[in-house]
Design a protein around this motif. Sequence first.
Motif, PDB file in Angstrom:
ATOM      1  N   ARG A  16      24.734 -61.964  12.228  1.00  0.00           N
ATOM      2  CA  ARG A  16      24.216 -60.588  12.225  1.00  0.00           C
ATOM      3  C   ARG A  16      23.008 -60.492  13.140  1.00  0.00           C
ATOM      4  O   ARG A  16      22.285 -61.461  13.331  1.00  0.00           O
ATOM      5  CB  ARG A  16      23.767 -60.185  10.817  1.00  0.00           C
ATOM      6  CG  ARG A  16      24.873 -60.040   9.842  1.00  0.00           C
ATOM      7  CD  ARG A  16      24.342 -59.535   8.497  1.00  0.00           C
ATOM      8  NE  ARG A  16      25.280 -59.858   7.459  1.00  0.00           N
ATOM      9  CZ  ARG A  16      25.194 -60.915   6.661  1.00  0.00           C
ATOM     10  NH1 ARG A  16      24.187 -61.735   6.746  1.00  0.00           N
ATOM     11  NH2 ARG A  16      26.115 -61.143   5.762  1.00  0.00           N
ATOM     12  N   THR A  17      22.796 -59.300  13.645  1.00  0.00           N
ATOM     13  CA  THR A  17      21.575 -58.988  14.378  1.00  0.00           C
ATOM     14  C   THR A  17      20.891 -57.833  13.662  1.00  0.00           C
ATOM     15  O   THR A  17      21.485 -57.199  12.797  1.00  0.00           O
ATOM     16  CB  THR A  17      21.873 -58.580  15.836  1.00  0.00           C
ATOM     17  OG1 THR A  17      22.748 -57.444  15.830  1.00  0.00           O
ATOM     18  CG2 THR A  17      22.501 -59.718  16.626  1.00  0.00           C
ATOM     19  N   VAL A  18      19.665 -57.572  14.032  1.00  0.00           N
ATOM     20  CA  VAL A  18      18.944 -56.405  13.520  1.00  0.00           C
ATOM     21  C   VAL A  18      18.921 -55.383  14.645  1.00  0.00           C
ATOM     22  O   VAL A  18      18.549 -55.708  15.772  1.00  0.00           O
ATOM     23  CB  VAL A  18      17.507 -56.783  13.104  1.00  0.00           C
ATOM     24  CG1 VAL A  18      16.726 -55.554  12.687  1.00  0.00           C
ATOM     25  CG2 VAL A  18      17.533 -57.808  11.990  1.00  0.00           C
ATOM     26  N   VAL A  19      19.346 -54.156  14.354  1.00  0.00           N
ATOM     27  CA  VAL A  19      19.380 -53.105  15.366  1.00  0.00           C
ATOM     28  C   VAL A  19      18.182 -52.185  15.161  1.00  0.00           C
ATOM     29  O   VAL A  19      17.975 -51.638  14.076  1.00  0.00           O
ATOM     30  CB  VAL A  19      20.697 -52.297  15.304  1.00  0.00           C
ATOM     31  CG1 VAL A  19      20.700 -51.206  16.356  1.00  0.00           C
ATOM     32  CG2 VAL A  19      21.898 -53.217  15.477  1.00  0.00           C
ATOM     33  N   VAL A  20      17.356 -52.059  16.202  1.00  0.00           N
ATOM     34  CA  VAL A  20      16.187 -51.173  16.188  1.00  0.00           C
ATOM     35  C   VAL A  20      16.270 -50.320  17.441  1.00  0.00           C
ATOM     36  O   VAL A  20      16.321 -50.845  18.551  1.00  0.00           O
ATOM     37  CB  VAL A  20      14.866 -51.974  16.166  1.00  0.00           C
ATOM     38  CG1 VAL A  20      13.672 -51.031  16.186  1.00  0.00           C
ATOM     39  CG2 VAL A  20      14.806 -52.895  14.959  1.00  0.00           C
ATOM     40  N   GLU A  21      16.314 -49.024  17.240  1.00  0.00           N
ATOM     41  CA  GLU A  21      16.395 -48.069  18.355  1.00  0.00           C
ATOM     42  C   GLU A  21      17.525 -48.423  19.325  1.00  0.00           C
ATOM     43  O   GLU A  21      17.370 -48.360  20.544  1.00  0.00           O
ATOM     44  CB  GLU A  21      15.060 -47.990  19.089  1.00  0.00           C
ATOM     45  CG  GLU A  21      13.943 -47.436  18.245  1.00  0.00           C
ATOM     46  CD  GLU A  21      12.617 -47.337  18.984  1.00  0.00           C
ATOM     47  OE1 GLU A  21      12.416 -48.041  19.996  1.00  0.00           O
ATOM     48  OE2 GLU A  21      11.778 -46.535  18.533  1.00  0.00           O
ATOM     49  N   GLY A  22      18.667 -48.842  18.783  1.00  0.00           N
ATOM     50  CA  GLY A  22      19.843 -49.130  19.598  1.00  0.00           C
ATOM     51  C   GLY A  22      19.849 -50.502  20.255  1.00  0.00           C
ATOM     52  O   GLY A  22      20.792 -50.847  20.960  1.00  0.00           O
ATOM     53  N   ASN A  23      18.816 -51.312  20.030  1.00  0.00           N
ATOM     54  CA  ASN A  23      18.745 -52.664  20.596  1.00  0.00           C
ATOM     55  C   ASN A  23      19.042 -53.694  19.525  1.00  0.00           C
ATOM     56  O   ASN A  23      18.537 -53.590  18.402  1.00  0.00           O
ATOM     57  CB  ASN A  23      17.352 -52.935  21.177  1.00  0.00           C
ATOM     58  CG  ASN A  23      17.028 -52.001  22.314  1.00  0.00           C
ATOM     59  OD1 ASN A  23      17.734 -51.941  23.300  1.00  0.00           O
ATOM     60  ND2 ASN A  23      15.955 -51.239  22.159  1.00  0.00           N
ATOM     61  N   HIS A  24      19.839 -54.705  19.881  1.00  0.00           N
ATOM     62  CA  HIS A  24      20.154 -55.792  18.958  1.00  0.00           C
ATOM     63  C   HIS A  24      19.128 -56.897  19.108  1.00  0.00           C
ATOM     64  O   HIS A  24      18.856 -57.361  20.218  1.00  0.00           O
ATOM     65  CB  HIS A  24      21.554 -56.355  19.246  1.00  0.00           C
ATOM     66  CG  HIS A  24      22.641 -55.442  18.831  1.00  0.00           C
ATOM     67  ND1 HIS A  24      23.285 -55.553  17.623  1.00  0.00           N
ATOM     68  CD2 HIS A  24      23.191 -54.375  19.457  1.00  0.00           C
ATOM     69  CE1 HIS A  24      24.204 -54.600  17.526  1.00  0.00           C
ATOM     70  NE2 HIS A  24      24.156 -53.873  18.631  1.00  0.00           N
ATOM     71  N   LYS A  48       6.786 -52.410  14.694  1.00  0.00           N
ATOM     72  CA  LYS A  48       7.672 -53.561  14.907  1.00  0.00           C
ATOM     73  C   LYS A  48       6.914 -54.883  14.867  1.00  0.00           C
ATOM     74  O   LYS A  48       7.508 -55.923  14.650  1.00  0.00           O
ATOM     75  CB  LYS A  48       8.378 -53.463  16.263  1.00  0.00           C
ATOM     76  CG  LYS A  48       9.434 -52.397  16.347  1.00  0.00           C
ATOM     77  CD  LYS A  48      10.192 -52.557  17.640  1.00  0.00           C
ATOM     78  CE  LYS A  48      10.206 -51.300  18.447  1.00  0.00           C
ATOM     79  NZ  LYS A  48      10.891 -51.444  19.726  1.00  0.00           N
ATOM     80  N   GLY A  49       5.609 -54.855  15.116  1.00  0.00           N
ATOM     81  CA  GLY A  49       4.817 -56.072  15.096  1.00  0.00           C
ATOM     82  C   GLY A  49       4.603 -56.637  16.487  1.00  0.00           C
ATOM     83  O   GLY A  49       4.740 -55.943  17.489  1.00  0.00           O
TER      84      GLY A  49
END
Length: 60
Positions: A16-24, A48-49
Amino acid sequence: MMRAVWNGTVIAEAPRTVVVEGNHYFPPESLHGEYFTETRTRSLCFWKGVARYYSLEVGG
């Protein structure tokens, strides 16, 4: 399985990846470390850090 491929070489893979604002985003442990060199560059996003940056080298 999610894979990141650069010029035919798998440079990261994870279930799995984490998707943030359409980015993996791949977990750090999923990177094939032999292709990455950490740079001194950092940036900060308040939600996001801290982001660390890497150089990528595949096949010279």
